[in-house]
Design an enzyme around this catalytic site. Structure first.
Site, PDB file in Angstrom:
ATOM      1  N   GLY A  17       0.834  -1.209   0.000  1.00 47.35           N
ATOM      2  CA  GLY A  17       0.000   0.000   0.000  1.00 47.35           C
ATOM      3  C   GLY A  17       0.862   1.248   0.000  1.00 47.35           C
ATOM      4  NE  ARG A  31      17.736  16.431  -5.677  1.00 45.78           N
ATOM      5  CZ  ARG A  31      16.799  17.374  -5.663  1.00 45.78           C
ATOM      6  NH1 ARG A  31      16.600  18.076  -4.565  1.00 45.78           N
ATOM      7  NH2 ARG A  31      16.075  17.619  -6.738  1.00 45.78           N
ATOM      8  NE  ARG A 111      -1.141  -5.067  -0.859  1.00 45.24           N
ATOM      9  CZ  ARG A 111      -1.812  -3.940  -0.604  1.00 45.24           C
ATOM     10  NH1 ARG A 111      -2.645  -3.450  -1.486  1.00 45.24           N
ATOM     11  NH2 ARG A 111      -1.643  -3.291   0.539  1.00 45.24           N
ATOM     12  CG  ASP A 142       3.664  -6.928   8.831  1.00 44.11           C
ATOM     13  OD1 ASP A 142       4.833  -6.997   9.235  1.00 44.11           O
ATOM     14  OD2 ASP A 142       2.784  -7.742   9.153  1.00 44.11           O
ATOM     15  N   GLY A 143       3.974  -6.625   4.977  1.00 44.79           N
ATOM     16  CA  GLY A 143       4.180  -7.650   3.954  1.00 44.79           C
ATOM     17  C   GLY A 143       5.456  -7.397   3.167  1.00 44.79           C
ATOM     18  CB  THR A 165       2.220   1.145   6.576  1.00 49.74           C
ATOM     19  OG1 THR A 165       0.829   0.934   6.831  1.00 49.74           O
ATOM     20  CG2 THR A 165       2.995   0.898   7.847  1.00 49.74           C
ATOM     21  CG  ASP A 167      -2.581   0.337   7.714  1.00 44.20           C
ATOM     22  OD1 ASP A 167      -3.603   1.036   7.578  1.00 44.20           O
ATOM     23  OD2 ASP A 167      -2.199  -0.479   6.858  1.00 44.20           O
ATOM     24  CG  ASP A 169       0.285  -2.317  10.447  1.00 42.65           C
ATOM     25  OD1 ASP A 169       1.127  -1.527   9.982  1.00 42.65           O
ATOM     26  OD2 ASP A 169      -0.210  -3.243   9.783  1.00 42.65           O
ATOM     27  CG  MET A 209      -7.535   2.658   5.536  1.00 48.37           C
ATOM     28  SD  MET A 209      -6.357   2.870   4.184  1.00 48.37           S
ATOM     29  CE  MET A 209      -7.383   2.430   2.785  1.00 48.37           C
ATOM     30  NE  ARG A 211      -2.561  -4.106   5.671  1.00 48.56           N
ATOM     31  CZ  ARG A 211      -1.662  -4.771   4.982  1.00 48.56           C
ATOM     32  NH1 ARG A 211      -0.893  -5.666   5.552  1.00 48.56           N
ATOM     33  NH2 ARG A 211      -1.499  -4.544   3.704  1.00 48.56           N
ATOM     34  CG  HIS A 259     -22.296  16.859  17.064  1.00 48.70           C
ATOM     35  ND1 HIS A 259     -22.318  18.049  17.752  1.00 48.70           N
ATOM     36  CD2 HIS A 259     -20.990  16.553  16.892  1.00 48.70           C
ATOM     37  CE1 HIS A 259     -21.075  18.441  17.979  1.00 48.70           C
ATOM     38  NE2 HIS A 259     -20.250  17.552  17.464  1.00 48.70           N
TER      39      HIS A 259
HETATM   40  P1  ADP Z   1       2.279  -4.013   2.787  1.00 47.67           P
HETATM   41  O1  ADP Z   1       3.731  -4.001   2.506  1.00 47.67           O
HETATM   42  O2  ADP Z   1       1.649  -2.670   2.620  1.00 47.67           O
HETATM   43  O3  ADP Z   1       1.961  -4.674   4.109  1.00 47.67           O
HETATM   44  P2  ADP Z   1       1.333  -6.415   1.417  1.00 47.67           P
HETATM   45  O4  ADP Z   1       1.115  -7.184   2.671  1.00 47.67           O
HETATM   46  O5  ADP Z   1       0.279  -6.520   0.375  1.00 47.67           O
HETATM   47  O6  ADP Z   1       1.541  -4.863   1.654  1.00 47.67           O
HETATM   48  O7  ADP Z   1       2.731  -6.913   0.792  1.00 47.67           O
HETATM   49  C1  ADP Z   1       3.238  -6.289  -0.354  1.00 47.67           C
HETATM   50  C2  ADP Z   1       4.022  -7.279  -1.160  1.00 47.67           C
HETATM   51  O8  ADP Z   1       5.129  -7.772  -0.393  1.00 47.67           O
HETATM   52  C3  ADP Z   1       3.278  -8.537  -1.588  1.00 47.67           C
HETATM   53  O9  ADP Z   1       2.454  -8.340  -2.703  1.00 47.67           O
HETATM   54  C4  ADP Z   1       4.445  -9.462  -1.909  1.00 47.67           C
HETATM   55  O10 ADP Z   1       5.029  -9.127  -3.141  1.00 47.67           O
HETATM   56  C5  ADP Z   1       5.433  -9.112  -0.792  1.00 47.67           C
HETATM   57  N1  ADP Z   1       5.237 -10.029   0.330  1.00 47.67           N
HETATM   58  C6  ADP Z   1       4.343  -9.952   1.340  1.00 47.67           C
HETATM   59  N2  ADP Z   1       4.435 -10.996   2.168  1.00 47.67           N
HETATM   60  C7  ADP Z   1       5.384 -11.794   1.665  1.00 47.67           C
HETATM   61  C8  ADP Z   1       5.932 -13.070   2.039  1.00 47.67           C
HETATM   62  N3  ADP Z   1       5.515 -13.727   3.126  1.00 47.67           N
HETATM   63  N4  ADP Z   1       6.899 -13.588   1.259  1.00 47.67           N
HETATM   64  C9  ADP Z   1       7.346 -12.938   0.172  1.00 47.67           C
HETATM   65  N5  ADP Z   1       6.874 -11.749  -0.236  1.00 47.67           N
HETATM   66  C10 ADP Z   1       5.904 -11.192   0.486  1.00 47.67           C
END
Ligand code: ADP
Length: 382
Positions: A17, A31, A111, A142-143, A165, A167, A169, A209, A211, A259
Site C-alpha cells: 500500500g 540526493r 502487490r 509489514d508484507g 504505512t 496503518d 501497525d 484504516m 489493519r 451530535h
Molecule cells: P504491505 O507491505 O503494505 O503490508 P502487502 O502485505 O500486500 O503490503 O505486501 C506487499 C508485497 O510484499 C506482496 O504483494 C508481496 O510481493 C510481498 N510479500 C508480502 N508478504 C510476503 C511473504 N511472506 N513472502 C514474500 N513476499 C511477500
C-alpha cells in the site's frame, strides 16, 4: 560518465500500500546518494513486480542483460520514468525535483503474489547481482518488509527495509512514514463531518484504516476530538457491547450533546462475525437502539462513512518529510559503514536505529496506545 552503466549502485523500491512520505524518501535517498556518497540509485518501478518482470524478460540471457544495461544507461531520470517499458531507472537530480510533498510514489507501488515463491526471488537476486546492485532498499509495510527479510536471508545482498504505512501497525518503530499525514487527513475529515453532524444533530460513524491496529484511529481521535474511538485490540464486539456504546452516546445526548463523531478502526471484528463494513454494522446497531420503544431520541439519525483510500493520499506533512530524510540518512550510513548489516530503519525515542528483521514489538508502543486512550477519555466532555 552519466550515460555509462554504473559499476555499483543501490536500488530502491516501494511495495504494498502506498503512503505519503514515499516520494520524500525517494528524493532523499537519491540526493544523498548523488551529493554525498557519489553512488547511483536505481529506482525500481512497481515494487517487487518490476523486479520480477525484468528478471523474466532477461531470463539469464547475457545479451538481454547487456541490452537492459544499455537501455538503463541511455534513459536516465525522467527519460526512464516516461518509458513505461523500463522497470529500472537510473535516478538523477531532476527526476526527484518537486516531488517531496506529493503523496503516493512516482515509481509506483504494487502487490506481487509471485514474490512469495522462492524460485522467483532467486531470479530477482541473480538479476540484482548482474546489475551491480550492492544493496536494495525496500520501502513498505509489514508484507513488503517480510519479502525484504526473505531476500536478506536468501542472498548476500544488503537489504535495508524502511517502514512506510499509514496503518502504524509496525510495532518496532514509534512511527512509520505516512502516519502523520494520514492523521492530518483524518482530522480534516472529522472537521468536515462535524459540520453536518452538528447541523443535523446526527451521529456519524467513520471507518478508518489501520489493519489490525487501532493506533491510527486513536491518534486521529485524540487529535480531532472525535467523541468515541472503537479499536480492535479489545477483541470482537458483541451485540451487547454495541448497545453499551449506543447507550453511552444516548447518555451524552441526554446531557445536552447534539451530535457525535465515532471513529471505528477497520480491524474491529464483531461477535457474531459480520461481512459488512464496520461503520454500517455500527450504524444499524446504534439506530436500532435509539429507536427502541420508549427511547428518548427516536429521531436521532446515524450516518456511516468508510473513509477508505482518501486516507492514503494528500500533501505530505513536514513531520513525514523530515522522517523520510532521516530514514534515508540512516539507510545510507548503514550501507556504507556496515556492509554486512541487514535491517529496518526505525524511529525510537527520536533516534533513528537499524533494527533486525523480526524485531519484537516495543513495549512503548502498547504503552502509547494506552496513553492515547486514557487521554482521550480524560479530554472528553461526555
Ligand atoms: P504491505 O507491505 O503494505 O503490508 P502487502 O502485505 O500486500 O503490503 O505486501 C506487499 C508485497 O510484499 C506482496 O504483494 C508481496 O510481493 C510481498 N510479500 C508480502 N508478504 C510476503 C511473504 N511472506 N513472502 C514474500 N513476499 C511477500
Amino acid at each position: 560518465m552519466p550515460n555509462s552503466y554504473p559499476d555499483q549502485s543501490v536500488a530502491v523500491l516501494f511495495s504494498g500500500g502506498d503512503s505519503p512520505g514515499m516520494n520524500a524518501f525517494l528524493r532523499a535517498i537519491v540526493r544523498l546518494g548523488l551529493n554525498r556518497e557519489k553512488i547511483v540509485v536505481l529506482g525500481i518501478r512497481d515494487g517487487y513486480r518490476g523486479l520480477v518482470r525484468t528478471a523474466r524478460a532477461v531470463n539469464g540471457d547475457a545479451e538481454a542483460l547487456v541490452r537492459l544495461k544499455s537501455t538503463i544507461a541511455s534513459h536516465p531520470g525522467r527519460a526512464g520514468l516516461i518509458n513505461e517499458q523500463l522497470d529500472i531507472i537510473r535516478m538523477d537530480h531532476a527526476s526527484v525535483s518537486g516531488i517531496m510533498g506529493k503523496g503516493g510514489t512516482i515509481l509506483g507501488s504494487a502487490r506481487c503474489l509471485e514474490f512469495h515463491t522462492p524460485e522467483v526471488r532467486e531470479k530477482v537476486i541473480r538479476l540484482l547481482k548482474n546489475l551491480n546492485v550492492r544493496a536494495l532498499i525496500v520501502v513498505g509495510g509489514d508484507g513488503s518488509l517480510t519479502g525484504a527479510k526473505l531476500l536478506a536471508e536468501e542472498s548476500d545482498l544488503q537489504i535495508i527495509g524502511v517502514p512506510a504505512t499509514i496503518d502504524n501497525d509496525l510495532q518496532f518503530t514509534d512511527m512509520a512514514l505516512g502516519v502523520d499525514t494520514a492523521v492530518k487527513t483524518l482530522v480534516w475529515a472529522v472537521d468536515h463531518f462535524i459540520d453536518t453532524a452538528r447541523s443535523h444533530r446526527r451521529v456519524m460513524v467513520l471507518e478508518t484504516m489501520g489493519r489490525e491496529s487501532g493506533d491510527l484511529a486513536r491518534m486521529a481521535g485524540l487529535a480531532s476530538g472525535a467523541e468515541m474511538i472503537i479499536t480492535p485490540e479489545g477483541g470482537p464486539i458483541t451485540d451487547e457491547a454495541m448497545k453499551g456504546l449506543a447507550a453511552k452516546i444516548e447518555g451524552a445526548m441526554t446531557r445536552g450533546r447534539g451530535h457525535a463523531i465515532v471513529l471505528v478502526a477497520e480491524g474491529v471484528q464483531f461477535d457474531p462475525p459480520q461481512k459488512r463494513n464496520r461503520a454500517y454494522v455500527l450504524m444499524d446497531a446504534f439506530q436500532e437502539y435509539f429507536q427502541r420503544s420508549g427511547a428518548p431520541f427516536p429521531d436521532l439519525e446515524v450516518r456511516p462513512s468508510v473513509l477508505g483510500h482518501l486516507q492514503r493520499g494528500g500533501h505530505t506533512t513536514p513531520q513525514d518529510c523530515i522522517l523520510a530524510a532521516r530514514f534515508a540518512d540512516r539507510a545510507w550510513t548503514t550501507i556504507l559503514t556496515e556492509k554486512s548489516k541487514n535491517g529496518i530503519t526505525a524511529l525510537r525515542k527520536n533516534v533513528i536505529e537499524i533494527v533486525p528483521y523480526g524485531a519484537p514489538d516495543m513495549p512503548e508502543r502498547a504503552a502509547f496506545s494506552k496513553e492515547m486512550e486514557k487521554l482521550h477519555e480524560e479530554l472528553s466532555s461526555w
